[in-house]
Design an enzyme around this catalytic site. Structure first.
Site, short mmCIF file in Angstrom:
data_model
loop_
_atom_site.label_atom_id
_atom_site.label_comp_id
_atom_site.label_asym_id
_atom_site.label_seq_id
_atom_site.Cartn_x
_atom_site.Cartn_y
_atom_site.Cartn_z
N GLU A 4 0.63 -0.67 -0.19
CA GLU A 4 0.22 -0.22 -0.02
C GLU A 4 1.00 1.62 0.06
O GLU A 4 2.18 1.61 0.41
CB GLU A 4 -1.23 0.25 1.41
CG GLU A 4 -2.08 1.10 1.20
CD GLU A 4 -2.34 1.11 3.18
OE1 GLU A 4 -3.71 1.70 3.04
OE2 GLU A 4 -1.56 0.52 3.65
N LYS B 126 -10.11 1.82 -2.35
CA LYS B 126 -10.35 1.38 -0.21
C LYS B 126 -11.10 1.59 -0.31
O LYS B 126 -11.93 2.96 0.01
CB LYS B 126 -8.72 2.08 0.06
CG LYS B 126 -8.69 1.27 1.55
CD LYS B 126 -7.61 2.00 2.38
CE LYS B 126 -7.07 1.43 3.52
NZ LYS B 126 -6.55 2.28 3.97
N CYS C 250 -5.22 -2.23 2.80
CA CYS C 250 -4.94 -3.01 4.49
C CYS C 250 -6.69 -2.99 4.70
O CYS C 250 -6.80 -3.86 5.01
CB CYS C 250 -4.67 -1.08 3.94
SG CYS C 250 -3.76 -1.47 5.82
#
Length: 439
Positions: free
Chosen positions: A233, A301, A334
């Site tokens: 990331e 995300k 994540c």
């Protein structure tokens, strides 16, 4: 073929003399039985208890390929459960078979849960050789849905019982037709070489400098001939001391051009986390470059921790999947790992591999997401384990400070048959309860 001739395509020839054409690399199994449209010979009906038996009949007017099909109607009962069965003899242990059938449903709210086709492998004593295999629904053709499953006959198997059923669908009806069992002479064996990187740049002066460090590591492993590379990331911000806004860029942009040149040179797919700018909006985005060096897809995300929210990052709102030359993949980032829904959304769309650029998180959850969705999981991280995990949760390769670049072969077509449970890749979706609201 269940339908016009009410015959099973088992030797390529129907009793009436019709020829069944097998796809390249497959051939019908050696045994053949024939049965007529009037009696549906060879098929029997089954239910665990008479009180919950659905209604069985031969529908001479409805079929996938000409008139005639096996019909199951639940009536008003929410408990109705039963199906048609046929046993095929002459199964050879270790050989691979392809099962195909078509169904048409009416009034069935949860088709994947309520409508089932499965293969129940039996030994010479008539006992189960292993837990049954389920065939999952796939393409739809003119109101009919194709179900298909490829499996290797287990040790000791001499026959297989084909079961076509309907369960828990009040007022629902299903028609089954065009059932085939073929031997695969050249079963597909996809092996994908996955490479992942454990590296944290420090004291870099720019996004480009941090990205260059990752590229050098990957290029240094070119001899491994990876098909798929996962980077962490935020590769444009790590080590720079800059803000998300300062390193944000459009896609395509400078970083995708750098990654694209590398992916083209190595002939592989590369996934990495960047900060995407669209006007005044900034997303935490995973980008996938294809073997030609082009942007194959992006994922924004969806689950943001408070630190990113407070920094002005905007969440994404979808879970796209991407078709590659070896199969379908999905991307997460994540904090998405902390929640079960993102991985489930990708798996429900057919993702076989999930790539997870991640700053840091729970390795236990990474393995759990792989297990519960029966997918391969590839992580690339700064503060947790960087590894490749198979659908049973086994670690295939793990990168470290001493070995920052590792590669693992992912056998996408290899069945993982668990003791007492069987092949969970299909069973998971058949026994899941999406019909119960969760708030």
């Amino acid at each position: 073929m269940v339908g016009r001739n009410w015959g099973m395509v088992l030797a390529g020839l129907l009793a009436a003399g019709g020829v069944a054409t097998a796809a390249e690399g497959v051939k019908p199994v050696a045994h053949v039985e024939s049965f007529t449209a009037k009696t549906a010979a060879g098929w029997t009906t089954w239910t665990p208890r008479p009180e919950i038996a659905p209604r069985f009949s031969v529908d001479a007017g409805k079929g996938h390929d000409g008139p005639g099909s096996l019909k199951i109607a639940a009536g008003d009962s929410a408990s109705a459960f039963g199906g048609w069965r046929k046993t095929v003899e002459g199964i050879v242990p270790g050989k691979t078979y392809r099962f195909v059938a078509y169904y048409r449903a009416q009034g069935v709210a949860q088709e994947r849960r309520s409508i089932a086709a499965r293969l129940d492998w039996r030994d010479a004593r008539g006992q189960q050789a292993r837990p049954p295999d389920y065939a999952l629904d796939g393409a739809r053709e003119g109101g009919w849905t194709k179900v298909e499953h490829v499996a290797e006959a287990p040790e000791g198997a001499t026959s297989v019982r084909i079961e076509l059923s309907l369960a828990w669908a009040p007022k629902g009806t299903v028609w089954w037709d065009d059932v085939q069992l073929l031997e695969e002479t050249s079963p597909r064996q996809r092996v994908v070489r996955a490479l992942t990187v454990f590296h944290r740049p420090r004291g870099t002066k720019s996004a480009a400098e941090s990205v260059a460090q990752f590229c050098r590591l990957v290029e240094g492993a070119a001899a491994k001939k990876p098909d798929l590379v996962c980077l962490p990331e935020g590769i444009t911000v790590v080590g720079t001391g800059k803000t998300y806004a300062e390193v944000s860029e459009p896609i395509p942009g400078p970083t995708t051009r750098t990654l694209g040149a590398l992916s083209k040179k190595l002939g592989c797919y590369i996934v990495a986390g960047v900060y995407e700018r669209v006007g005044g909006v900034i997303y935490n985005t995973a980008v996938m470059m294809d073997r030609r060096g082009e942007v194959a897809g992006t994922y924004r995300k969806t689950h943001l921790p408070r630190e990113e929210v407070e920094a002005g990052i905007t969440p994404g709102d979808s879970y796209p999947v991407f078709d590659t030359d070896f199969g379908r993949v999905g991307l997460l980032i994540c904090w998405d790992l902390q929640f079960p829904e993102p991985s489930r959304a990708l798996a429900l769309q057919g993702a076989e591999v999930i790539l997870l650029p991640i700053w840091g998180g729970s390795e236990v959850l990474a393995r759990a997401r792989a297990i519960e969705n029966h997918v391969f999981m590839i992580t690339s991280s700064y503060d947790m384990k960087t590894f490749v995990v198979d659908p049973a949760g086994a670690v295939l390769a793990e990168a470290s400070a001493k070995e920052p670049v590792v590669l693992a072969d992912m056998h996408l077509d290899r069945k993982i048959v668990q003791p007492w449970l069987g092949d969970m890749k299909a069973r998971t979706w058949k026994e899941r309860r999406p019909d119960i609201p969760v708030r």
